[in-house]
Design a protein around this motif. Structure first.
Motif, PDB file in Angstrom:
ATOM      1  N   ALA A   2       0.682  -1.223   0.000  1.00 35.53           N
ATOM      2  CA  ALA A   2       0.000   0.000   0.000  1.00 35.53           C
ATOM      3  C   ALA A   2       0.727   1.303   0.000  1.00 35.53           C
ATOM      4  O   ALA A   2       1.813   1.416   0.473  1.00 35.53           O
ATOM      5  N   CYS A  28      -5.385   6.386  -4.420  1.00 34.85           N
ATOM      6  CA  CYS A  28      -4.222   5.495  -4.437  1.00 34.85           C
ATOM      7  C   CYS A  28      -2.955   6.092  -5.026  1.00 34.85           C
ATOM      8  O   CYS A  28      -2.170   5.379  -5.652  1.00 34.85           O
ATOM      9  N   GLU A  56      -1.507   4.071   2.643  1.00 32.97           N
ATOM     10  CA  GLU A  56      -1.702   3.274   1.442  1.00 32.97           C
ATOM     11  C   GLU A  56      -1.307   4.090   0.211  1.00 32.97           C
ATOM     12  O   GLU A  56      -1.231   5.314   0.261  1.00 32.97           O
ATOM     13  N   THR A  61       3.604   1.253  -1.241  1.00 35.32           N
ATOM     14  CA  THR A  61       3.583  -0.161  -1.589  1.00 35.32           C
ATOM     15  C   THR A  61       4.911  -0.573  -2.204  1.00 35.32           C
ATOM     16  O   THR A  61       5.452  -1.637  -1.890  1.00 35.32           O
ATOM     17  N   THR A  83      -1.441  -3.791   1.158  1.00 33.64           N
ATOM     18  CA  THR A  83      -2.623  -3.131   0.603  1.00 33.64           C
ATOM     19  C   THR A  83      -2.247  -1.795  -0.022  1.00 33.64           C
ATOM     20  O   THR A  83      -1.762  -0.899   0.675  1.00 33.64           O
ATOM     21  N   CYS A  85      -4.583  -0.060  -1.902  1.00 31.55           N
ATOM     22  CA  CYS A  85      -5.761   0.802  -1.933  1.00 31.55           C
ATOM     23  C   CYS A  85      -6.990   0.104  -1.365  1.00 31.55           C
ATOM     24  O   CYS A  85      -7.337  -0.990  -1.785  1.00 31.55           O
TER      25      CYS A  85
END
Length: 211
Positions: A2, A28, A56, A61, A83, A85
């Motif tokens: 994320a 995101c 996130e 990520t 994670t 999003c």
């Protein structure tokens, strides 16, 4: 899996001027670009969403997966899925409408086994499987950010899950899911510095395969 960091801003307000919500393209940390924006709207049935969580997004990520790789993942114990999003549509409840996760995999995990009837293979990346409830996309990454990946490419896998899919399979819907996942995967490959974009095309190629 994320990393997201946007807040409501121009273009995220609804017809009543409610700035608490954002459009799909603002979620995101830029994971959804081009046709992926309308594709996410198709998957979720919504046009406005709650802003993403600060822990996130694409860049966080990428950082987390690079750290996992340096620690020996996937063979060594690791946090597993990251994670990127958690998608909450306007008007929804406390549960996510969709969730996007990424992790490092061993290539052996892609071998063998029969596909679930709900998953349809596509010729994109290392492996692509599309469904109305879940879709998966795997790609290899060779990058200076992943020490040793020149001789042992990292296998990155993404999953998009839809909490409220229709009861009937739909090719347009499952391909919309794959378009969303492709956009996020490309963004992640760029953030990781993967050679040749991780082998993913700039635009999704929706060609069914035999698996």
């Amino acid at each position: 899996m994320a990393a997201l960091v946007l807040v409501a801003c121009g273009g995220g307000a609804d017809a009543e001027g409610d700035n608490r919500f954002v459009a799909a393209g603002q979620l995101c940390g830029g994971a959804f670009q081009g046709e992926a924006v309308s594709a996410l709207e198709t998957v979720t049935g919504a046009k406005l969403f709650f802003p993403h969580s600060e822990d996130e997004g694409v860049s966080s990520t990428a950082s987390a997966l690079a750290d996992d790789f340096r620690k020996g993942a996937p063979s060594a114990p690791s946090p597993g899925e990251r994670t990127m999003c958690s998608v909450y549509a306007k008007g929804g409840g406390d549960l996510t409408d969709a969730r996007l996760r990424f992790a490092l995999y061993d290539e052996k995990e892609l071998l063998g086994g029969d596909l679930a009837p709900s998953l349809h293979p596509y010729a994109m990346g290392k492996r692509a499987l599309a469904g109305v409830k879940r879709s998966y996309l795997y790609f290899e990454c060779v990058s200076p950010a992943l020490p040793g990946s020149k001789g042992r490419p990292a296998l990155v896998g993404g999953e998009l899950s839809d909490r409220y899919p229709p009861d009937v399979d739909s090719r347009p819907l499952r391909e919309a899911s794959l378009i969303v996942l492709h956009s996020a995967s490309r963004a992640l490959a760029v953030a990781l510095g993967c050679e040749r974009g991780g082998g993913l095309p700039e635009k999704p190629v929706l060609v069914p395969s035999r698996g």
